[in-house]
Design a protein around this motif. Structure first.
Motif: not given
Length: 511
Positions: A203-204, A220-227, A391-393
């Protein structure tokens, strides 16, 4: 006696000089003409009380005030001071010599103190261009105006100071700002750094590419993945503002009244993050007397839209034109204003209503619900976003690692090097500064593909059913990847990496 005093009105991010003609004659009555709004019409109550509390008064005669040009609508309370000084001069309560050499603006309190106003920077620029000797304004706004060289900026706290100044009883010290010191001292001041981010290397990398080419990006990613955490750090890797960009950005924030008191120049790229309940007008600007919206406040910086599908569809659709033209034009019956809106769009979203990926065991949304959720964002809007990143956890091992990530300053050096290549490439093209702004002609000139590259992109277009706009986006991103590498030619692996950043074009996303 007739006296002319000068103020200014704001239109878009520019100012127009307003001549305030005050005539005091025999008779009785107070007449204010020239299309003033209610705030200006109410000024006589503020002015009369402020003068009374400072030892002066509005004369009991016929007072006629004309704000010229008379067909131009004027608004706001910033004309209080100029009208008050015109009345005092026209009624010969103060000396009027030299009053027309100054542009005078400020809102009066009932005790005679002067409150800050909006739009000071464009007014100061206009005052210098019109050849005024100086600008008399509230002291809280003086530093902002003082960044305009060649203009005497006199900051005052009370109307008594202005009266004494024109009577020759007091000297007001001009406010001065060391523009270059003010600019360069704050240039690298950021509250967030990429060194704080654990893992998320892919992602970086995508964010570095987006910053290097000025590309729009969606995470695009689940909650808490750092978006959101990642998005907040993007300004720290963008190239520093040039002095010209800083002045342009400061103008917009000045007009919107977003600069703090005693502020002067904006030196850090803006970061705007409106809530998803924002209205169309709040985002793009407008109103009866148009004001800049969030997309203009993000000019030369980042506009972050968190939880993109939660925004009203109509709100998102009005962004389509500014994303292409990098400006927004607001038309009204009698006038049109244009606000610049060249921003980097960063959006984030969950992959489904429940917030988890389809293959996650905790996912409670069906495939149909997920596709319905994704379809809240229109295809044309997604087409205008260059990079789509999953964006994955972050795994536990990365979270618990003591080693910090790469610092923003190091990433920024690579981004600046790539931007310098682009600046040199487009030096003869006044409206193009980085790769995301390339048009069809520039794509043909600077994105030549070899046979392998053509084959790769052809296969991607056929399998993913890409639009012509998506094809252009891939070429622009590939050009930026090549610039980060320092490569003049576009190679097949540049194309391959750019295609990987089109996640939402892949089958199964529902778009």
């Amino acid at each position: 006696m007739l006296i002319r005093v000068y103020g200014a009105a704001i239109f878009g991010v520019s100012a127009k000089t307003i001549t305030i003609e005050v005539n005091v004659d025999t008779g009785i009555g107070y007449h204010l003409v020239g299309l003033p709004d209610n705030a200006i019409k109410e000024s006589n109550f503020r002015i009369s009380t402020a003068l009374l509390n400072t030892g002066f008064k509005i004369p009991g005669k016929k007072i006629t005030i004309n704000m010229a040009p008379a067909d131009l609508h004027k608004e706001g309370s910033s004309y209080d001071l100029s009208i008050a000084m015109g009345i005092l001069a026209a009624s010969q309560q103060i000396q009027s010599e030299g009053i027309s050499d100054y542009l005078i603006m400020g809102e009066l309190s009932l005790d005679g103190s002067i409150r800050p106003i909006k739009g000071v920077l464009p007014i100061a620029v206009q005052a210098r261009e019109e050849g005024f000797k100086g600008f008399i304004l509230p002291k809280q706004n003086a530093k902002e105006a003082a960044i305009v060289t060649g203009l005497e900026v006199l900051g005052v706290e009370n109307i008594s100071e202005v009266i004494d100044f024109f009577n020759g009883d007091e000297i007001i010290e001009a406010t001065r700002v060391d523009l270059h010191k003010e600019f360069y001292d704050q240039l690298n001041s950021f509250p967030f750094d990429f060194a704080d981010v654990k893992g998320q290397e892919n992602v970086k990398r995508a964010l570095e590419i987006a910053a290097a080419g000025g590309h729009n990006i969606i995470l695009i990613g689940p909650p808490g993945s750092g978006k959101t955490m990642l998005a907040k750090r993007i300004p720290s890797i963008l190239p520093p503002l040039s002095l010209e960009e800083a002045l342009e950005t400061t103008k917009i924030h000045s007009v919107a009244g977003k600069l703090g008191e005693n502020s002067s120049l904006m030196t850090v790229r803006p970061y705007s993050s409106p809530h998803h309940t924002i209205s169309d007008v709040g985002l793009v600007g407008g109103g009866s007397f148009p004001q800049p919206g969030e997309i203009s406040l993000a000019h030369n910086g980042v506009l972050f839209l968190d939880e993109l599908p939660e925004f009203k569809r109509t709100v998102l659709e009005v962004m389509r034109q500014p994303l292409e033209d990098r400006e927004i034009t607001i038309s009204r019956a009698k006038f049109t204003v244009t606000y610049p809106s060249s921003f980097m769009l960063v959006a984030s979203m969950n992959p489904s209503p429940s917030g988890y990926f389809p293959d996650d065991p905790n996912n409670t949304s069906s495939l149909q619900e997920m596709q319905r959720y994704m379809n809240k964002i229109s295809g044309p809007l997604i087409d205008r976003i260059d990079l789509h990143i999953e964006v994955n956890p972050v795994p536990f091992d990365d979270l618990s690692a003591e080693r910090n990530g790469e610092k923003s300053i190091e990433i920024r050096k690579r981004v600046e090097a790539a931007r310098n290549i682009q600046t040199n490439r487009y030096k003869d093209l006044p409206k193009i500064h980085y790769n995301a702004q390339m048009g069809p002609k520039e794509l043909d000139a600077y994105c030549q593909l070899d046979e392998t590259g053509k084959s790769l992109i052809k296969t991607a277009m056929e399998r993913l059913n890409l639009s012509a706009r998506a094809y252009d986006r891939i070429l622009r991103v590939a050009r930026t990847i090549a610039d980060l590498e320092g490569s003049e030619a576009l190679k097949s692996y540049h194309i391959s990496e750019a295609i990987q950043y089109r996640s939402l074009d892949r089958e199964g996303w529902g778009l």
